[in-house]
Structure formats: C-alpha cells, structure tokens
Motif scaffolding. Structure first.
Motif, PDB file in Angstrom:
ATOM      1  N   PRO A 177     -47.864 -29.073  -4.235  1.00  0.00           N
ATOM      2  CA  PRO A 177     -47.277 -28.319  -5.364  1.00  0.00           C
ATOM      3  C   PRO A 177     -45.758 -28.471  -5.435  1.00  0.00           C
ATOM      4  N   LEU A 178     -45.300 -29.719  -5.558  1.00  0.00           N
ATOM      5  CA  LEU A 178     -43.878 -30.002  -5.635  1.00  0.00           C
ATOM      6  C   LEU A 178     -43.626 -30.922  -6.830  1.00  0.00           C
ATOM      7  N   LYS A 179     -42.368 -31.211  -7.080  1.00  0.00           N
ATOM      8  CA  LYS A 179     -41.996 -32.066  -8.210  1.00  0.00           C
ATOM      9  C   LYS A 179     -41.188 -33.263  -7.726  1.00  0.00           C
ATOM     10  N   GLY A 180     -41.252 -34.339  -8.531  1.00  0.00           N
ATOM     11  CA  GLY A 180     -40.399 -35.483  -8.296  1.00  0.00           C
ATOM     12  C   GLY A 180     -40.593 -36.113  -6.926  1.00  0.00           C
ATOM     13  N   ALA A 181     -39.470 -36.573  -6.351  1.00  0.00           N
ATOM     14  CA  ALA A 181     -39.515 -37.241  -5.057  1.00  0.00           C
ATOM     15  C   ALA A 181     -39.943 -36.309  -3.935  1.00  0.00           C
ATOM     16  N   LEU A 182     -39.849 -34.991  -4.172  1.00  0.00           N
ATOM     17  CA  LEU A 182     -40.304 -34.044  -3.149  1.00  0.00           C
ATOM     18  C   LEU A 182     -41.806 -34.159  -2.900  1.00  0.00           C
ATOM     19  N   ILE A 183     -42.548 -34.680  -3.907  1.00  0.00           N
ATOM     20  CA  ILE A 183     -43.976 -34.928  -3.702  1.00  0.00           C
ATOM     21  C   ILE A 183     -44.159 -35.927  -2.570  1.00  0.00           C
ATOM     22  N   SER A 184     -43.330 -36.970  -2.541  1.00  0.00           N
ATOM     23  CA  SER A 184     -43.429 -37.976  -1.484  1.00  0.00           C
ATOM     24  C   SER A 184     -43.181 -37.355  -0.119  1.00  0.00           C
ATOM     25  N   VAL A 185     -42.170 -36.480  -0.053  1.00  0.00           N
ATOM     26  CA  VAL A 185     -41.847 -35.823   1.217  1.00  0.00           C
ATOM     27  C   VAL A 185     -43.022 -34.968   1.683  1.00  0.00           C
ATOM     28  N   GLY A 186     -43.575 -34.162   0.778  1.00  0.00           N
ATOM     29  CA  GLY A 186     -44.705 -33.311   1.122  1.00  0.00           C
ATOM     30  C   GLY A 186     -45.935 -34.109   1.522  1.00  0.00           C
ATOM     31  N   GLU A 187     -46.234 -35.182   0.769  1.00  0.00           N
ATOM     32  CA  GLU A 187     -47.386 -36.023   1.089  1.00  0.00           C
ATOM     33  C   GLU A 187     -47.211 -36.684   2.450  1.00  0.00           C
ATOM     34  N   ASN A 188     -45.987 -37.101   2.770  1.00  0.00           N
ATOM     35  CA  ASN A 188     -45.727 -37.726   4.067  1.00  0.00           C
ATOM     36  C   ASN A 188     -46.071 -36.789   5.210  1.00  0.00           C
ATOM     37  N   LEU A 189     -45.635 -35.549   5.106  1.00  0.00           N
ATOM     38  CA  LEU A 189     -45.877 -34.577   6.180  1.00  0.00           C
ATOM     39  C   LEU A 189     -47.366 -34.266   6.315  1.00  0.00           C
ATOM     40  N   LEU A 190     -48.042 -34.064   5.177  1.00  0.00           N
ATOM     41  CA  LEU A 190     -49.468 -33.756   5.228  1.00  0.00           C
ATOM     42  C   LEU A 190     -50.278 -34.951   5.712  1.00  0.00           C
ATOM     43  N   ASP A 191     -49.909 -36.154   5.287  1.00  0.00           N
ATOM     44  CA  ASP A 191     -50.603 -37.360   5.746  1.00  0.00           C
ATOM     45  C   ASP A 191     -50.526 -37.476   7.266  1.00  0.00           C
ATOM     46  N   ALA A 192     -49.322 -37.267   7.810  1.00  0.00           N
ATOM     47  CA  ALA A 192     -49.136 -37.389   9.254  1.00  0.00           C
ATOM     48  C   ALA A 192     -49.987 -36.363   9.995  1.00  0.00           C
TER      49      ALA A 192
END
Length: 389
Positions: free
Chosen positions: A66-81
């Motif tokens: 539930p984020l916007k813009g490039a912050l989606i990438s940051v959030g996805e990175n953490l959850l993926d890991a």
C-alpha cells in the motif's frame, strides 16, 4: 529446474483480461516453461492472499504493497526478502515486474547460488517520461522516475543477465542504465500462433471495414491521434467503424481526457469502446478488424499488439521508431511524421489495398511462445550464467 517468477499479477485463466505486456509475457513464458517439465512458482500481487494451481504451475498471490511510486519497489524488496527466507531453494529467479527487485536477487544469487534474470518491460525511466504530464504532477512523476531509475540500475547490476524484447532496448539499457551490452540478451515477445490464427481472406468490399486500437488509456499510446483519425474518416468514409479495446480501468491514466475528446469530436455514437476483453476472446477481435492503428507518441520497446495483429493476418499502422522496426518491415505500415494527414492517407491505403494475410503472418512466424521459451531456457542454461561455488 525450479524457477521462481516475480510478476505484477497473474491470471487464473484465459477468461480474464491480460492487459499489460509485463503481465501477458510473463503469463505465456511461465506456462510454456511448466509445459516443458520445469517446476514453476509464480509470486504475484493482488487485493488479498490467494494460492492456486493452474496450467501446471503454482501461483502465490500476495496483497499489494500500500505505497506509491518508487516506494512500492522498496516495500516489495523487503517483503520479497522476508518471504524468500522461508521458501524452498530455487535454481532460477526471473523478474517480470516493471519495478525491479534487489534484495531477493542478492539472496538468491549469493546465498543459494541461483541464477537471476531480469526483464526490461519498457524500462521505467523512458516509460515514465513518455507518459509524463506537465505541472506539479509531472515534476513529481519525474522525481519518482529518477529514484526508480537508481533502483532499477542497482537491480540490473545484480542480475546475471537482463533480457530485452528488442536490440533497440538493449542499446537503451546500456545508455540509460549502464548495463554492459554483453550482459543483455534479446528474446522477443512470443505469440501463441495457434490462438492468434489467420482469418479467412475476404475482399475488402465483402466485409465491414474496422479500424482497431488495442492498448491502455495512457498518454504515450497516441489515443488523441486515434480519435482525430476517427473523426476525419467519419467525414470521408462514414462506413468505417473504429473499435477501441482500452484495457481495464486500473490502467486508465487519462480516462477523463479521453472522454472529453470523444465528446469534443462528436464521436460518442460512432466508436465501439470495449473494456477488459478476456484473453480467450481477443483473437476474434483481431480477426474481425481490417487494420490495427497504433500511433504511439512516446517510448515503446516492441508492442505485443503489433505481433498479435500480424499473426492474425491484420495489417498494422504504427510509428516508425524504437524496436518496432525490428518486426514491421513494410514501409506502408510505418508512420514517419505521425501527423493526422499521414495517418488518414496511410489508413485509407491499407483499407483499400491491404497486404495478404499470409505475408503479414510470415513476419512473426518465428516467434511462437514455444520457440521463444526455448531461447530463454538456453540463455538460463548457458555456461556464462553458471555461479561460482
């Protein structure tokens, strides 16, 4: 091999609309790899957590960040890991998201010795600039794109190889993202040649003439030119019907402008506007058309809609630029200026004297999904991608 696909979303069946290239290409590639006997797992995003099996592969859908813009990438990175830490070992991780992961690739590569392959579905920075608006919104989009470019560049550096759909985009990866050209590879989008089959030949006078547009409601697709061409042909050729397949509402970034132009040009009763066409129904839409009009005005790598139309024996009229030139070889189907007069003149010529369906299909006869998947697998299995012990 045990292969993990990272996807934006993944359909449960072909009765769903498959709108974006980053979704469609991952869908067909993953299904073909499963058919060839590989153990394929797909991680996608959706409104809630769902697990299902389809097409011989396993799909895990997680709630969207539930984020916007490039912050989606940051959030996805953490959850993926976090998710990857508890998952079984994968031999290969293939990213098919528009946003590129970093952490999961690092873990997969250096902890488990997996091969990691990234894709470049439009490469975010040129894509964002192609759809950019003016004013504050445009400035914020530009700033977000700049941050995403940094993240993508880092992800590409982690990858063993970056796959592109065109040689043009490989050069762009080198110029924009500083990816060494020897670490890029071209595997063009495939076509299901059984699904997208040739229509029966008919004389132009024996069929209703239909100009087709297939694409998202975004700025770069040239929809303003499509609408102006429809208004011009309404005056000169009132029997020509325009059919616009405009994706799904979640991708409609210029809906209000599109609606305003339809009313401004007096086309409300003259257009057939269709939303969310299921993948299984899309081939029939192509086969009922006379010409596909795709006058993109911003960045394109190599639009899959062009390949689908050609496979169906339908001529295309598209912009003479980008990776398009690697697939569309007939100058009659290429727009040099993409001005209204040129569009109307070339549309009328293709309606009156189209190339044969067999000749058009020949342009894409070597890019079946089976053939393209074998190329992708050969790339993965190449000794140059072997990891050090």
């Amino acid at each position: 091999m045990r292969i993990l696909f990272l996807c934006k979303t993944f359909p449960a069946s072909d009765s769903e609309a498959i709108v974006s290239g980053e979704v469609k290409n991952a869908y067909y590639l993953a299904v073909e790899m499963a058919k060839l006997g590989h153990e394929v797992v797909v991680w996608s995003a959706g409104t809630h957590r769902v697990s299902f099996r389809a097409f011989g592969l396993e799909v895990e859908q997680f709630p969207r960040v539930p984020l916007k813009g490039a912050l989606i990438s940051v959030g996805e990175n953490l959850l993926d890991a976090f998710r990857f830490a508890g998952a079984k070992r994968f031999d290969v991780v293939i990213n098919h998201r528009l946003t590129s992961p970093i952490l999961i690739l690092l873990i997969a590569k250096f902890r488990f010795g997996a091969k990691v392959v990234n894709t470049a579905h439009g490469t975010n920075w040129p894509e964002i600039n192609a759809n950019r608006f003016s004013g504050l919104r445009g400035t914020l989009t530009w700033a977000n794109g700049l941050l995403q470019r940094v993240l993508d560049s880092a992800s590409y550096r982690v990858s063993d190889t970056v796959v592109s759909v065109s040689a043009y985009q490989c050069r762009e990866l080198a110029d924009v993202y500083r990816v060494p050209i020897e670490r890029t590879a071209v595997v063009r989008n495939g076509i299901d040649l059984d699904r997208y089959s040739l229509r029966e030949e008919a004389a132009p006078s024996e069929q209703e003439q239909r100009v087709l547009f297939v694409g998202r409601l975004v700025r770069k697709k040239g929809l303003d030119l499509v609408l102006r061409a429809a208004a011009a042909l309404k005056r000169s050729r009132p029997g020509v019907r325009f059919v616009l397949v405009v994706g799904s509402p979640e991708y409609a970034k210029m809906l209000s402008r599109f609606d305003a132009m339809v009313d401004e040009l007096g086309l409300r009763e003259d257009l057939e506007i269709v939303w969310s066409v299921p993948e299984a129904d899309l081939p029939l839409v192509y086969r009922s058309a006379s010409v596909l009009l795709a006058p993109s005005q911003g960045y394109e790598s190599l639009p899959t809609v062009l390949l689908e139309a050609l496979a169906s024996g339908i001529p295309v009229l598209t912009t003479r630029a980008w990776g398009t030139l690697e697939a569309v070889k007939d100058s009659r189907m290429l727009l040099v200026t993409a001005e209204l007069d040129e569009i109307v003149t070339k549309l009328e010529a293709l309606l009156d004297d189209p190339p044969t369906a067999a000749r058009l299909r020949e342009m894409v006869s070597e890019v079946s999904w089976e053939a393209q998947t074998l190329k992708y697998l050969a790339l993965i299995e190449s000794p140059s991608l072997e990891q050090a012990p």
